[in-house]
Structures are given as C-alpha cells and as structure tokens.
Scaffold this motif. Structure first.
Motif, PDB file in Angstrom:
ATOM      1  N   SER A   5     -61.544 -26.898 -43.200  1.00 13.92           N
ATOM      2  CA  SER A   5     -60.872 -27.462 -41.990  1.00 13.92           C
ATOM      3  C   SER A   5     -61.900 -28.070 -40.900  1.00 13.92           C
ATOM      4  CB  SER A   5     -59.875 -26.623 -41.016  1.00 13.92           C
ATOM      5  OG  SER A   5     -59.013 -26.114 -41.917  1.00 13.92           O
ATOM      6  N   LEU A   6     -61.991 -29.277 -40.581  1.00 13.98           N
ATOM      7  CA  LEU A   6     -62.561 -29.869 -39.829  1.00 13.98           C
ATOM      8  C   LEU A   6     -61.869 -30.638 -38.714  1.00 13.98           C
ATOM      9  CD1 LEU A   6     -64.825 -31.940 -42.138  1.00 13.98           C
ATOM     10  CD2 LEU A   6     -65.105 -29.729 -41.404  1.00 13.98           C
ATOM     11  N   MET A   7     -62.396 -30.771 -37.641  1.00 17.39           N
ATOM     12  CA  MET A   7     -61.737 -31.360 -36.371  1.00 17.39           C
ATOM     13  C   MET A   7     -62.545 -32.602 -35.873  1.00 17.39           C
ATOM     14  SD  MET A   7     -60.418 -30.115 -32.710  1.00 17.39           S
ATOM     15  CE  MET A   7     -61.871 -29.821 -32.040  1.00 17.39           C
ATOM     16  N   ASN A   8     -62.122 -33.827 -36.179  1.00 20.32           N
ATOM     17  CA  ASN A   8     -62.810 -34.964 -35.877  1.00 20.32           C
ATOM     18  C   ASN A   8     -62.107 -35.469 -34.465  1.00 20.32           C
ATOM     19  OD1 ASN A   8     -64.815 -35.719 -38.247  1.00 20.32           O
ATOM     20  ND2 ASN A   8     -62.785 -34.473 -38.899  1.00 20.32           N
ATOM     21  N   ILE A   9     -63.036 -36.030 -33.664  1.00 22.59           N
ATOM     22  CA  ILE A   9     -62.544 -36.654 -32.360  1.00 22.59           C
ATOM     23  C   ILE A   9     -63.296 -37.751 -32.237  1.00 22.59           C
ATOM     24  CG2 ILE A   9     -62.743 -36.227 -29.966  1.00 22.59           C
ATOM     25  CD1 ILE A   9     -62.787 -33.212 -30.423  1.00 22.59           C
ATOM     26  N   LEU A  10     -62.510 -39.031 -31.886  1.00 19.78           N
ATOM     27  CA  LEU A  10     -63.018 -40.341 -31.683  1.00 19.78           C
ATOM     28  C   LEU A  10     -62.658 -40.877 -30.323  1.00 19.78           C
ATOM     29  CD1 LEU A  10     -62.034 -42.240 -34.952  1.00 19.78           C
ATOM     30  CD2 LEU A  10     -64.223 -41.829 -34.027  1.00 19.78           C
ATOM     31  N   PHE A  11     -63.332 -41.447 -29.681  1.00 22.15           N
ATOM     32  CA  PHE A  11     -63.203 -42.126 -28.223  1.00 22.15           C
ATOM     33  C   PHE A  11     -62.967 -43.463 -28.326  1.00 22.15           C
ATOM     34  CE2 PHE A  11     -63.438 -39.196 -25.045  1.00 22.15           C
ATOM     35  CZ  PHE A  11     -64.330 -38.261 -25.266  1.00 22.15           C
ATOM     36  N   ILE A  12     -61.760 -44.188 -27.865  1.00 22.36           N
ATOM     37  CA  ILE A  12     -61.602 -45.460 -27.985  1.00 22.36           C
ATOM     38  C   ILE A  12     -61.494 -45.993 -26.727  1.00 22.36           C
ATOM     39  CG2 ILE A  12     -60.216 -47.382 -28.741  1.00 22.36           C
ATOM     40  CD1 ILE A  12     -60.010 -44.143 -30.744  1.00 22.36           C
ATOM     41  N   TYR A  13     -62.547 -46.300 -25.638  1.00 24.55           N
ATOM     42  CA  TYR A  13     -62.411 -46.785 -24.504  1.00 24.55           C
ATOM     43  C   TYR A  13     -62.249 -45.409 -23.969  1.00 24.55           C
ATOM     44  CZ  TYR A  13     -62.348 -51.711 -24.936  1.00 24.55           C
ATOM     45  OH  TYR A  13     -62.633 -53.017 -25.500  1.00 24.55           O
ATOM     46  N   SER A  77     -70.894 -43.816 -34.559  1.00 22.46           N
ATOM     47  CA  SER A  77     -72.172 -42.955 -34.447  1.00 22.46           C
ATOM     48  C   SER A  77     -71.580 -41.698 -34.448  1.00 22.46           C
ATOM     49  CB  SER A  77     -72.924 -43.518 -33.383  1.00 22.46           C
ATOM     50  OG  SER A  77     -72.202 -43.342 -32.050  1.00 22.46           O
ATOM     51  N   SER A  78     -72.297 -40.533 -34.786  1.00 17.90           N
ATOM     52  CA  SER A  78     -71.946 -39.147 -34.679  1.00 17.90           C
ATOM     53  C   SER A  78     -72.744 -38.577 -33.507  1.00 17.90           C
ATOM     54  CB  SER A  78     -72.460 -38.390 -35.887  1.00 17.90           C
ATOM     55  OG  SER A  78     -72.037 -36.924 -35.804  1.00 17.90           O
ATOM     56  N   ALA A  79     -71.708 -37.695 -32.633  1.00 14.17           N
ATOM     57  CA  ALA A  79     -72.304 -37.107 -31.533  1.00 14.17           C
ATOM     58  C   ALA A  79     -72.253 -35.608 -31.736  1.00 14.17           C
ATOM     59  CB  ALA A  79     -71.427 -37.395 -30.210  1.00 14.17           C
ATOM     60  N   GLU A  80     -73.259 -35.175 -30.911  1.00 18.99           N
ATOM     61  CA  GLU A  80     -73.436 -33.623 -30.875  1.00 18.99           C
ATOM     62  C   GLU A  80     -72.699 -33.031 -29.892  1.00 18.99           C
ATOM     63  OE1 GLU A  80     -75.432 -31.697 -32.951  1.00 18.99           O
ATOM     64  OE2 GLU A  80     -75.852 -33.438 -34.019  1.00 18.99           O
ATOM     65  N   SER A  81     -72.340 -33.833 -28.782  1.00 19.67           N
ATOM     66  CA  SER A  81     -71.425 -33.122 -27.691  1.00 19.67           C
ATOM     67  C   SER A  81     -70.931 -34.489 -26.995  1.00 19.67           C
ATOM     68  CB  SER A  81     -72.264 -32.412 -26.824  1.00 19.67           C
ATOM     69  OG  SER A  81     -73.347 -33.187 -25.767  1.00 19.67           O
ATOM     70  N   PHE A  82     -69.932 -34.193 -26.175  1.00 22.51           N
ATOM     71  CA  PHE A  82     -69.282 -35.356 -25.363  1.00 22.51           C
ATOM     72  C   PHE A  82     -68.803 -34.801 -24.222  1.00 22.51           C
ATOM     73  CE2 PHE A  82     -65.792 -34.420 -28.440  1.00 22.51           C
ATOM     74  CZ  PHE A  82     -64.503 -34.239 -27.157  1.00 22.51           C
ATOM     75  N   CYS A  83     -68.473 -35.641 -23.132  1.00 22.60           N
ATOM     76  CA  CYS A  83     -67.927 -35.011 -21.576  1.00 22.60           C
ATOM     77  C   CYS A  83     -66.453 -35.591 -21.952  1.00 22.60           C
ATOM     78  CB  CYS A  83     -68.479 -35.471 -20.866  1.00 22.60           C
ATOM     79  SG  CYS A  83     -67.865 -35.013 -19.105  1.00 22.60           S
ATOM     80  N   PHE A  84     -65.344 -34.782 -21.801  1.00 23.77           N
ATOM     81  CA  PHE A  84     -63.899 -35.281 -21.814  1.00 23.77           C
ATOM     82  C   PHE A  84     -63.435 -34.504 -20.567  1.00 23.77           C
ATOM     83  CE2 PHE A  84     -59.340 -34.154 -23.106  1.00 23.77           C
ATOM     84  CZ  PHE A  84     -59.172 -35.517 -23.272  1.00 23.77           C
ATOM     85  N   LEU A  85     -62.832 -35.348 -19.530  1.00 13.86           N
ATOM     86  CA  LEU A  85     -62.390 -34.945 -18.541  1.00 13.86           C
ATOM     87  C   LEU A  85     -63.211 -33.883 -17.550  1.00 13.86           C
ATOM     88  CD1 LEU A  85     -58.505 -34.375 -19.678  1.00 13.86           C
ATOM     89  CD2 LEU A  85     -59.588 -36.630 -18.590  1.00 13.86           C
TER      90      LEU A  85
END
Length: 241
Positions: A5-13, A77-85
């Motif tokens: 199982s993988l979890m993939n997250i995309l930001f669009i705006y 592009s692939s990210a190691e981390s991101f800021c969500f809320l």
C-alpha cells in the motif's frame, strides 16, 4: 500475494488529492488524476503543474521505482515533505520537522508576552494572551502528532510552556494535558456523529461501558489518532450514544 500500500498526495493550487495504491496497481490512482484533470478543464480551472508536488508514503524495505505522474504534459515533481494547513508532513510520517517549526514560531511570540509583562498587566490578561497567541501554536494539530512524537521533541515544546509560566507567574496546562483534553473532545464529537467517516471506529462493547479497542500491527498505527483516542475515551466515563 503480499499486500503493498502506498499513499500518494497531490496539491492542485490549494487542493489536496489522496490516493491508495494496492499490490502495485496504480490504475485506480492515475485514473482519479485523469478525472480530476478532465473536471478542471470542464470547469475552466487551470492546473499549474510547476506548483504541484507528489509525496509517496511507502514503508516497504525495497520499494519499486514508480513512473512520475504527468499533469498537463509535464511531470510532477516528488517531495520529501509538504505543509498542509500549517502542519508539516514528511514521507516517513515523523514529526521532528513540524515540531521544530512550531517551537520556533512559539518562541518568537514569547517576545510579545515578555513585553506585555513590562506593562504590569494582570495575570489573567497575560494568561488569555498566552492561550490565544502561544498555546494555539503549540497545540496546532496536536491530536495528529503528539502520540507519535519523540520525548525529545515534546520536551522542546514543554520548555516554551515553562518559559511562559516564569513570565506570567502561574502554572499553565502541560503539553500532555492539552493533548488529552483536545483528543478526548475531538473523539467524543466523532463518536456522537453518525455521519462522520470515523464514527464506526468508536464501537461500544456489549457491556456498553467501554469502546472496542482498535487492533494495530505497527507502533505507527498504534500511535495514530483513532487507536489513541479510543484508549483515552476508555480511560474516562463513556457517554451514552
């Protein structure tokens, strides 16, 4: 066949897209992306692939390489981390980076508390300022990360609370007390809301006095919100459902 199982997250705006890949089959995940692109095109929304990132959460020892997602003819592009809320999420689902950010932000706001102290304001006003301006930072998404955070990282935040206590001149709720109160409050709301997707995880035992514990196979799952929330509610009187 072993389930992968993988979890993939995309930001669009400012949007977030989450997909689950099972047994290495990405067709459902990529199909959802295609439908999203089609929906945006139909509704005259332009996607900026240069500002879109993908983060893959994969805890297998030897993960297979993945083909990049193509969005509007450009690879994402692939990210190691991101800021969500306001919460920094890493691909390892560890919280040191997020807690360092919260600690720095809270320490910066301590300056204003010290300045207010010079005006000899009443203790109650200083506590109100601390609660609204500093404690709110320390407890940002605390129900998500506290149980899985290391003792060292928790101590960083607790030192900020100790500094505030010295400035104000009174005791303040500890980080653990804040976590317990917020987790119980949030869990009680979910347990009382049948429309919530996590409501079924708060199931009562036949006795009606306790909730059924959630089985976990990893410490990562055990320290996530729902298993810890069930344990917290079991340690307190169970409200009638």
């Amino acid at each position: 066949m072993q389930r992968e199982s993988l979890m993939n997250i995309l930001f669009i705006y400012s949007s977030l897209f989450i997909g689950l890949i099972s047994d290495g089959n990405e067709s459902a995940y990529r199909g959802e992306i295609d439908r999203l692109v089609s929906w945006c095109s139909t509704n005259n929304l332009e996607l900026n692939s240069l500002k879109t990132v993908e983060m893959t959460v994969d805890f297998r020892k030897d993960p297979a390489p993945r083909l990049p997602v193509i969005l509007c003819d450009s690879p994402v592009s692939s990210a190691e981390s991101f800021c969500f809320l306001g919460t920094t999420i890493t691909k390892e689902l560890k919280w040191a980076q997020n807690i360092s950010y919260l600690t720095k932000k809270a320490q910066q706001r301590m300056y204003f508390l010290r300045q207010l102290k010079k005006f000899l304001l009443p203790v109650k006003m200083l506590v109100n300022f601390y609660t609204a301006i500093i404690e709110s930072v320390l407890t940002s998404s605390i129900t998500v990360w506290f149980a899985a955070a290391t003792a060292r990282d928790k101590a960083k935040l607790q030192r900020v609370i100790h500094s505030a206590e010295k400035v104000i001149g009174c005791s303040l709720p500890s980080l653990q007390e804040l976590y317990f109160s917020r987790s119980r409050r949030r869990a009680a709301k979910i347990a009382a809301d049948p429309s919530h997707t996590g409501n079924e995880l708060f199931r009562s035992l036949p006795s009606g006095k306790r909730l059924r514990s959630i089985k976990t196979r990893t410490s990562r799952h055990k320290n996530s919100f729902f298993p810890t929330a069930v344990s917290l509610l079991n340690s307190a009187p169970l409200a009638p459902r």
